[in-house]
Design a protein around this motif. Structure first.
Motif, short mmCIF file in Angstrom:
data_model
loop_
_atom_site.label_atom_id
_atom_site.label_comp_id
_atom_site.label_asym_id
_atom_site.label_seq_id
_atom_site.Cartn_x
_atom_site.Cartn_y
_atom_site.Cartn_z
N VAL A 79 0.87 -1.18 0.00
CA VAL A 79 0.00 0.00 0.00
C VAL A 79 0.90 1.23 0.00
O VAL A 79 1.84 1.32 0.79
CB VAL A 79 -0.94 0.03 1.22
N TRP A 80 0.63 2.15 -0.89
CA TRP A 80 1.48 3.33 -1.03
C TRP A 80 1.05 4.45 -0.09
O TRP A 80 -0.14 4.60 0.18
CB TRP A 80 1.43 3.86 -2.46
N PRO A 81 1.99 5.28 0.37
CA PRO A 81 1.63 6.45 1.18
C PRO A 81 0.95 7.51 0.31
O PRO A 81 1.05 7.48 -0.92
CB PRO A 81 3.00 6.95 1.68
N PRO A 82 0.23 8.44 0.92
CA PRO A 82 -0.52 9.45 0.15
C PRO A 82 0.34 10.30 -0.78
O PRO A 82 -0.18 10.84 -1.77
CB PRO A 82 -1.15 10.32 1.25
N SER A 83 1.63 10.43 -0.49
CA SER A 83 2.49 11.26 -1.33
C SER A 83 2.74 10.65 -2.70
O SER A 83 3.22 11.33 -3.61
CB SER A 83 3.84 11.48 -0.63
N VAL A 84 2.42 9.38 -2.87
CA VAL A 84 2.62 8.69 -4.15
C VAL A 84 1.34 8.80 -4.98
O VAL A 84 0.27 8.37 -4.55
CB VAL A 84 2.99 7.21 -3.92
N SER A 85 1.46 9.38 -6.16
CA SER A 85 0.30 9.61 -7.02
C SER A 85 0.00 8.44 -7.95
O SER A 85 -1.07 8.37 -8.55
CB SER A 85 0.52 10.87 -7.86
#
Length: 211
Positions: free
Chosen positions: A96-102
């Motif tokens: 799962v990617w952090p929010p900073s990754v678009s």
């Protein structure tokens, strides 16, 4: 592992729904192609270049990103630490990617079998791998697939038998199974606890999105 879609598309690919994503995918494909074949799978975080410049100026400077001319583009950052010996498709279920990754992109090499061979493939994974490698009509293909949180997708495929930039096939939905797995890593996971979270930390030679 093997992939055996009906056939590689021959028609003109549709226009990309997200030109910045298409540019990032094609740039990743061209960069990876420089190192030849028989490479391990790769995974990239896609970060908005303007956001990276604003939030991580030191990193942007190290990657020679100016900022103003890079508005609207993605910077691709290769990820380290993929589980050794595990297929990328399996690893994506734990990410799962952090929010900073678009967005994110993956690169894998697979054997593609011609239409009509599905019923002949053994159920045993080892036997299936051997069957694919010994099939006289097999094709080796490198697949690059990218997606964004907004739902866009883009792919680029290169056959080993036609290893040149002019023969790269690209379009929005060429590898639907891989795209689905990548989209899932960007889904809202507020009610779930991921096994692993990948952060946007660069390796020694990160990919840079187009200006």
């Amino acid at each position: 592992m093997t992939d055996h879609p009906s056939e590689l598309p021959a028609e003109t690919p549709p226009l990309p729904e997200d030109p910045a994503l298409a540019a990032a995918v094609l740039e990743i494909e061209a960069h990876v192609a420089q190192a030849g074949w028989d490479q391990p799978a790769r995974l990239y975080a896609l970060v908005e270049t303007a956001q990276l410049v604003a939030q991580e100026p030191a990193l942007a400077a190290a990657m020679s990103i100016d900022g103003p001319g890079d508005d609207g583009s993605f910077t691709s950052i290769e990820q380290d630490g993929l589980p050794p010996g595990q297929a990328l498709e399996a690893a994506l279920h734990t990410i799962v990617w952090p929010p900073s990754v678009s967005g994110c992109a993956a690169v894998i090499e697979r054997l593609v079998l011609p239409p009509g061979t599905d019923d002949d493939i053994p159920d045993d994974p080892t036997a299936a791998e051997l069957f694919a490698r010994e099939h006289p009509d097999r094709q080796e293909v490198r697949m690059v697939a990218g997606v964004t949180r907004a739902g866009a997708s883009y792919c680029a495929l290169r056959l080993r038998a036609h290893d040149d930039e002019q023969s790269v096939v690209n379009g929005t939905e060429l590898v639907p199974g891989l795209l689905e797995l990548l989209h899932a890593t960007l889904a809202d996971s507020s009610t779930d606890t991921p096994t692993d979270t990948v952060h946007d930390s660069p390796n020694d030679s990160p990919e840079q999105g187009p200006a």
